[in-house]
Enzyme design. Structure first.
Site, PDB file in Angstrom:
ATOM      1  N   HIS A  63       0.830  -1.210   0.000  1.00  0.00           N
ATOM      2  CA  HIS A  63       0.000   0.000   0.000  1.00  0.00           C
ATOM      3  C   HIS A  63       0.864   1.260   0.000  1.00  0.00           C
ATOM      4  CE1 HIS A  63      -3.631   2.385   1.075  1.00  0.00           C
ATOM      5  NE2 HIS A  63      -2.739   3.146   1.692  1.00  0.00           N
ATOM      6  N   GLU A  64       1.799   1.310   0.925  1.00  0.00           N
ATOM      7  CA  GLU A  64       2.651   2.499   1.022  1.00  0.00           C
ATOM      8  C   GLU A  64       3.589   2.619  -0.177  1.00  0.00           C
ATOM      9  OE1 GLU A  64       1.943   4.706   3.093  1.00  0.00           O
ATOM     10  OE2 GLU A  64       0.602   3.469   4.323  1.00  0.00           O
ATOM     11  N   HIS A  96       1.832   4.565  -2.818  1.00  0.00           N
ATOM     12  CA  HIS A  96       1.949   6.012  -2.591  1.00  0.00           C
ATOM     13  C   HIS A  96       3.342   6.507  -2.974  1.00  0.00           C
ATOM     14  CE1 HIS A  96      -1.913   6.342  -0.731  1.00  0.00           C
ATOM     15  NE2 HIS A  96      -1.588   5.688   0.377  1.00  0.00           N
TER      16      HIS A  96
END
Length: 377
Positions: A29-30, A33
């Site tokens: 997920h990170e 980003h």
């Protein structure tokens, strides 16, 4: 000694699988980003798996501090100009930067760059799930059975509607079905909701209205789950159980389909909560996820990875909810900014984020309470 052995068993059996699954999902997920931010020209000052004090880390040539932190229940990417891990802008610090550096901050980036960077986290979760399912289908294939009825349970919705052994289910509410899993998936999230089952009998199609009964079942681990059942069963001989093998591209396509089933199933479940057809006590928090991780680990790596795929889709969806502090909340503000032609003021954003944080905390407390209630029986 027995107490020590029990504690070690709990850590290795439940906590370790849970942390492995959570770390994988958070990292991906990170990373979504991070990659989108770097591609957009936004500076990244920190990438952390976990919160709190840093346990170990290093700084790369771009000035990003990569670190593993003490509290392994999440993670964050901190962009240039952020005041904290929650990406709260430091307006004074950004304003003091020269123009060339200000453009590299998250706050100073173009609207589309901020939107892409925020959306990339949940998108990465969906990609992870698709990839896991694709690998599983490529290696193990997929076991399927034809939607042919071998047995009709007494006093069931199917019996009351007139379903007979040997009937081939061809559609549910007009939606074609090809496997018994299609039937199970559709019916399970529609307890007490009228449906029309189309069966083929003697060359003719019959439309049989029925209402799945809300039923509490116990899975192989002793967990109680509520779902809708119509009371039909198939078996090896009648259903022609078999394993379908997929090539790489087909496996990816099946991964997309499987991930989409999780998305639609989640919305169906939420709809059932709102209408009262299902109880909210099935909403789980970290304790239940840890328990599920330990249970899946006993079935092998493949089962644990499939759980990771399901959780990855769920976390992606959760983050897209239009609640401030979540990615969906940020995207909501960007949508307002696109319409207004200017950002929402810092004061209004601060109030909204405080409300959003309160909502998230309330949800976490409720889910954790359900977990404790489950453990206490």
């Amino acid at each position: 000694m027995e107490m020590l052995a029990g504690s070690l068993g709990f850590v290795t059996g439940y906590i370790a699988p849970f942390l492995i699954v959570l770390t994988l999902i958070v990292f991906v997920h990170e990373m979504g980003h991070y990659l989108a931010g770097r591609w957009s020209g936004i500076g990244v000052t920190a990438f952390s798996v976990g919160f709190g004090p840093e346990l170990l880390g290093f700084t790369d040539k771009h000035g990003t501090r990569w670190k593993l932190s003490a509290i392994p229940l999440g993670g964050y990417v901190k962009f240039l100009g952020d005041d904290d891990p929650a990406s709260t802008p430091d307006y004074d610090a950004v304003a003091a930067l020269p123009e060339s550096e200000r453009k590299r901050t998250f706050l100073g980036a173009a609207l589309w760059k901020r939107a892409v960077t925020v959306a990339a986290g949940p998108i990465a979760n969906f990609i992870l799930a698709i990839a896991i399912f694709a690998v599983m289908f490529s290696i193990y294939g997929r076991q399927i059975a034809d939607p042919i009825v071998a047995e009709v349970r007494p006093d069931s919705a199917a019996q009351e509607a007139g379903v007979l052994p040997g009937d081939l289910l061809v559609a549910l509410d007009g939606h074609a079905v090809t496997t018994f899993d299609d039937v199970r998936r559709y019916v399970s999230v529609r307890p007490e909701l009228p449906i029309t089952v189309t069966v083929r009998r003697g060359g003719a199609d019959l439309n049989l209205p029925m209402v799945p009964k809300r039923t509490e079942i116990t899975d192989q681990f002793g967990n109680k789950v509520e779902l809708g059942l119509i009371g039909i069963v198939t078996n090896q001989e009648t259903g022609n159980f078999r394993v379908v093998e997929y090539g790489p591209l087909e496996a990816v396509g099946q991964g997309v389909v499987q991930s989409w089933h999780i998305v639609t199933g989640t919305f169906d479940y939420l709809s059932n909560l709102v209408t009262g057809r299902m109880k909210a006590d099935q909403l789980g928090g970290p304790i239940r996820v840890a328990q599920a991780s330990g249970q899946m680990a006993t079935l092998g790596v493949a089962a644990l990875l499939q759980l990771a795929a399901v959780l990855s889709v769920s976390i992606g969806l959760l983050n897209l909810m239009p609640i401030p502090v979540l990615d969906g909340g940020h995207l909501m503000f960007y949508a307002v900014e696109a319409v207004r032609g200017r950002p929402v003021g810092p004061g209004a954003q601060d109030v909204a984020f405080r409300i959003g944080m309160a909502l998230v905390l309330m949800l976490m407390v409720f889910a954790t309470w359900n977990d404790i209630s489950m453990l206490l029986g």
